[in-house]
Design an enzyme around this catalytic site. Structure first.
Site, short mmCIF file in Angstrom:
data_model
loop_
_atom_site.label_atom_id
_atom_site.label_comp_id
_atom_site.label_asym_id
_atom_site.label_seq_id
_atom_site.Cartn_x
_atom_site.Cartn_y
_atom_site.Cartn_z
N ASP A 80 0.84 -1.19 0.00
CA ASP A 80 0.00 0.00 0.00
C ASP A 80 0.88 1.25 0.00
OD1 ASP A 80 -2.98 1.07 0.83
OD2 ASP A 80 -1.40 2.26 1.78
N TYR B 296 2.65 10.04 -0.28
CA TYR B 296 3.75 9.48 0.49
C TYR B 296 5.10 9.79 -0.15
CZ TYR B 296 0.15 6.49 2.68
OH TYR B 296 -0.96 6.01 3.33
N LYS C 102 -2.90 5.88 -4.01
CA LYS C 102 -4.01 6.78 -3.68
C LYS C 102 -3.78 8.15 -4.30
CE LYS C 102 -3.83 4.69 0.91
NZ LYS C 102 -2.37 4.42 0.89
N HIS D 195 -7.85 9.51 -1.76
CA HIS D 195 -7.24 9.46 -0.44
C HIS D 195 -8.11 10.13 0.63
CE1 HIS D 195 -2.94 9.19 1.44
NE2 HIS D 195 -3.87 8.83 2.31
#
Length: 300
Positions: free
Chosen positions: A63, A68, A93, A126
């Site tokens: 994931d 990120y 996401k 997200h």
């Protein structure tokens, strides 16, 4: 589930065989491994090595997210692993600044390039961001679902969606998300969002499954249950999620913890133990992340 003798070995996720990580069949008939590996806050320059270790341990569900900043490292680990693509399940996401339909398509192209993949297993919105973009997360959802038509996305879902958010996108588009990734742990069961997801036939993914700050891990009741099974408190909490039907992807940067978090399938909690952990729920007081109704963060 039967006990898994020796070190855990993952043999792929297409169909359940006793001793393997279980799978959940989503509402689009695809399957997702119930246990995965999270990459939140893993530094980009360390991601390839850490995800590579997770793949060696046996994780096949990874994931990540645009926000990120480590999709490229995930892609490098996947490429270097030598694991057949059909044995891997990769999620990313949509970043909060990419909600406009044109930006959804552009940023998805960029995600695919960073991951080095021809097809993505799961792509999530997200956050709903109801106070931004004139409150229009419906067109964002439509743009995400449109990605399936061109063959590069297998499954579309959402993250941090409250009941009214779910109700709205389903009512206005007729397309039900396959998953809803929400904060959930023993101190914050998030039952309202869980129940709304179940009502729509949406699988629940639990982010921060162990809570934050260590308080849940040190809880006296969980410690007692862990001692009774000869397990760690993190294993007991993750097993609790598994038995509740949650999809989980604990994150760690240490291989010994990766192995610990993977070793969940040689014991089971009793129904009484599951209920006892569930009784630790503190409602909104237990929430550690932002509230989806008001969260309005945009990356710089």
């Amino acid at each position: 589930m039967g006990a898994l003798p020796g070190a855990p070995v993952y043999l792929g996720f297409r169909g359940y065989v006793e001793g393997m990580v279980p799978t959940i069949t989503l509402n689009d008939k695809t399957q997702i491994p119930q246990l995965g590996f999270g990459t939140y806050l893993i530094p980009p320059e360390q991601t390839a090595g850490i995800v590579g270790q997770a793949l060696q341990v046996g994780y096949r569900h990874i994931d990540t997210a645009q926000m990120y900043g480590n999709e490229e490292g995930v892609g490098q680990a996947v490429a270097a692993s030598g694991i057949p693509r059909e044995e891997l399940y990769i999620t990313s996401k949509l970043a909060n600044d990419n909600h406009r339909p044109d930006d959804v398509r552009r940023s998805f192209d960029e995600t695919m390039a960073r991951l080095g993949l021809e097809r993505l297993d799961l792509f999530l919105m997200h956050w709903p961001l109801p106070t931004l973009y004139d409150g229009d997360y419906v067109s964002t959802w439509k743009a995400i679902t449109d990605l399936i038509a061109d063959g590069r996305l297998r499954t579309a879902g959402v993250s941090n969606f409250q009941p009214d958010h779910l109700d709205r996108i389903v009512a206005e588009t007729g397309v039900v998300p396959a998953v809803n990734q929400i904060e959930a742990h023993p101190y914050f069961a998030n039952d309202t969002a869980r129940e709304a997801s179940r009502r729509h036939g949406v699988a629940v993914e639990a982010w921060s499954p162990l809570g934050q700050g260590g308080a849940v891990l040190a809880d006296e009741r969980i410690t007692e249950i862990a001692a009774a099974h000869g397990k760690t408190t993190s294993q007991v909490i993750l097993r609790w999620h598994i038995q509740r039907g949650d999809i989980i992807f604990p994150k760690t940067m240490h291989r010994e913890r990766m192995e610990e978090n993977f070793a969940l399938f040689d014991f089971s909690l009793t129904p009484q133990e599951v209920d006892a952990i569930g009784a630790l729920d503190k409602g909104e007081r237990g929430r550690v992340g932002p509230h989806p109704d008001t969260f309005d963060y945009l990356p710089d």
